[in-house]
Design a protein around this motif. Structure first.
Motif: not given
Length: 160
Positions: A40-46, A118-120, A127-131
């Motif tokens: 679910i992440l934008p391609p650039d971040e992944r 994790f706070g940052r 949370d879904e994006e972090i996972l």
């Protein structure tokens, strides 16, 4: 050169190594497809996280690889050029910079990923994006290191 006896065939050693254990090759393919087609992440971040892992792993195939979904997203070459200096490069968004940092710490000092980190992360990611990011990084790290250790990191037959 592969460190295992890999049969000749289409795609070279990086593709044919999985014929030694096709059941596990199918698992690897599912993990890769999950990271590229179900994230679910934008391609650039992944992709920035993946590139930092490729640099840390010193994986030639991973450093040169661009998935079709990444090409279609139109990610600029400049995005790749500054991954190693992400902390000082002004062209990254806060999310991009943090994705790179998280990947780097995951690969080199996972014990330093504490509640403050994790706070940052939670300031800019759900949370879904972090996972999602965590699992993508795990796939990139594990597969990149596996290919390097097995000596099949000079090319990549994956086409996603």
């Amino acid at each position: 050169m592969a460190r295992l006896k890999v049969p000749d065939g289409p795609g070279g050693e990086a593709a044919m190594i999985w014929t030694l254990r096709p059941e596990l090759g199918d698992m690897v393919e599912r993990m890769i497809r999950g990271a590229y087609q179900q994230s679910i992440l934008p391609p650039d971040e992944r992709e920035l996280a993946r590139m930092r892992i490729a640099q840390i792993n010193d994986c030639v195939a991973c450093s040169d690889f661009r998935a079709q979904s990444v090409l279609e997203a139109g990610i600029s070459p400049e995005l790749y050029d500054n991954v190693a200096t992400y902390a000082s490069y002004p062209g990254y968004t806060p999310r991009q910079r943090l994705a790179i940092e998280y990947a780097e710490r995951f690969a080199t000092d996972h014990g330093s990923i504490d509640d403050a980190m994790f706070g940052r992360l939670r300031e800019v990611f759900s949370d879904e994006e972090i996972l999602d990011l965590t699992l993508c990084i795990a796939v990139f790290l594990g597969l990149g290191r596996s290919l390097t250790v097995l000596g099949v990191d000079q090319s990549c037959a994956i086409d996603l």
